[in-house]
Scaffold this active site. Structure first.
Site, mmCIF file in Angstrom:
data_model
loop_
_atom_site.group_PDB
_atom_site.id
_atom_site.type_symbol
_atom_site.label_atom_id
_atom_site.label_comp_id
_atom_site.label_asym_id
_atom_site.label_seq_id
_atom_site.Cartn_x
_atom_site.Cartn_y
_atom_site.Cartn_z
ATOM 1 N N TYR A 74 34.441 36.537 17.896
ATOM 2 C CA TYR A 74 34.907 36.532 16.515
ATOM 3 C C TYR A 74 34.902 37.941 15.936
ATOM 4 O O TYR A 74 34.147 38.811 16.367
ATOM 5 C CB TYR A 74 34.056 35.597 15.641
ATOM 6 C CG TYR A 74 32.627 36.058 15.427
ATOM 7 C CD1 TYR A 74 32.289 36.891 14.353
ATOM 8 C CD2 TYR A 74 31.608 35.652 16.281
ATOM 9 C CE1 TYR A 74 30.985 37.308 14.145
ATOM 10 C CE2 TYR A 74 30.303 36.069 16.083
ATOM 11 C CZ TYR A 74 29.993 36.898 15.002
ATOM 12 O OH TYR A 74 28.698 37.318 14.806
ATOM 13 N N CYS A 75 35.779 38.165 14.963
ATOM 14 C CA CYS A 75 35.858 39.440 14.242
ATOM 15 C C CYS A 75 36.501 39.162 12.892
ATOM 16 O O CYS A 75 36.747 38.003 12.545
ATOM 17 C CB CYS A 75 36.634 40.485 15.042
ATOM 18 S SG CYS A 75 38.305 39.966 15.491
ATOM 19 N N THR A 76 36.781 40.190 12.115
ATOM 20 C CA THR A 76 37.210 40.002 10.734
ATOM 21 C C THR A 76 38.442 39.113 10.609
ATOM 22 O O THR A 76 38.409 38.065 9.972
ATOM 23 C CB THR A 76 37.487 41.362 10.068
ATOM 24 O OG1 THR A 76 36.352 42.199 10.215
ATOM 25 C CG2 THR A 76 37.791 41.182 8.585
#
Length: 302
Positions: free
Chosen positions: A184-186
């Site tokens: 996951y990331c922004t």
């Protein structure tokens, strides 16, 4: 005054002439009075823009008129054009600086060999079905996780995205190669690449969250698996998904809860210091104690 918003987006698609795309996007944004950042490479486009909602809607329509950009998933967020000092559009070898432009392969459908996309509700379903076997793997710079992350997530010791390949190849995470991993990331873009890097290095079951933390947080607020605030690469610095957001960050000076980053007081140092408001006002509280400081990925927008 018209309502203003911020949009985040990316699209992996082959671009034969990134410079021409840059000129088109420059003219488009300037004509609409939109500010923000856009990165363009032979692999596609990545942007975060702010301005009047009507102008942003026109931008979305016109950008999607380009055949390669029809599938862009625009994510809307709270904010204004004033969260960006100016419009900045750049052409680079990579949309995200993993330091491996030759490794990434894209076609008209996106990244070749990346992780399986899960919608926010599918992330929760995966955890319900597989329980503690599911590993959340943070695809951001380590400092971002200080104020918000998925519960029990692994946060790699990386200062920039350029560190990820060597971090994955270090062997630290080899024991996870047979587990279901949710990267996951922004906004999702960094995980497009990270999941591909992990799969190529023997991780068998790799997922990524469609729309990233932004989409997950907008869907579930603080009632899901995410906790804390989301760091942003603009004047907002951090956003919450509800009025009940848990503050998980700790002041580096006194240990009190905080979600506010401040620039290190030393001009040549690029570190961000997590401080509570009282400590931020104390003389010397931001003096540099950082070794081998590297320029963080301040321009990353997904």
């Amino acid at each position: 005054m018209e309502l203003q918003k911020i949009i985040l987006y990316y699209c992996f698609t082959p671009l034969e002439d990134p410079e021409a795309i840059k000129l088109w996007q420059q003219d488009l944004c300037e004509s609409l009075g939109i500010k923000g950042r856009i990165l363009i490479s032979p692999h596609g486009i990545n942007g975060t823009l702010g301005g009047d909602m009507s102008a942003l809607k026109k931008y979305v329509r016109r950008t999607k008129s380009y055949p390669g950009f029809k599938k862009i998933d625009f994510k809307w967020s709270e904010g204004t054009g004033e969260d960006f000092p100016r419009l900045r559009i750049r052409v680079r070898d990579e949309l995200v600086a993993f330091g491996a432009p030759g490794e990434l392969k894209v076609d008209q459908t996106g990244v070749v060999g990346g992780g399986l996309h899960l919608r926010p509700e599918e992330v929760n379903k995966l955890v319900e079905e597989k329980g503690d076997d599911v590993v959340f793997f943070d695809g951001r710079n380590a400092f971002e996780a200080k104020i918000g992350k998925f519960k029990n997530a692994i946060v790699p010791d990386v200062t920039t995205s350029h560190d990820f390949v060597s971090e994955i190849e270090s062997g630290k995470y080899d024991h996870l190669k047979d587990k279901p991993i949710v990267t996951y990331c922004t906004g999702g873009i960094r995980c497009e690449i990270l999941s591909s890097v992990m799969k190529k290095r023997g991780f068998k079951e790799v997922y990524q969250i469609k729309g990233g933390i932004v989409r997950y947080g907008n869907k579930f607020g603080d009632k899901g698996l995410w906790e804390g605030s989301l760091y942003t690469f603009d004047a907002r610095m951090a956003i919450d998904f509800s009025t009940k957001t848990k503050v998980i960050g700790e002041c580096e000076k006194c240990g009190d809860p905080t979600k506010q980053f401040y620039n290190c007081a030393t001009v040549t140092c690029h570190e961000l210091v997590l401080l509570c408001e009282p400590c931020s006002k104390i003389s010397g509280s931001r003096d540099c104690t950082h070794e081998n400081s590297k320029q963080p990925d301040r321009e990353l927008i997904g």
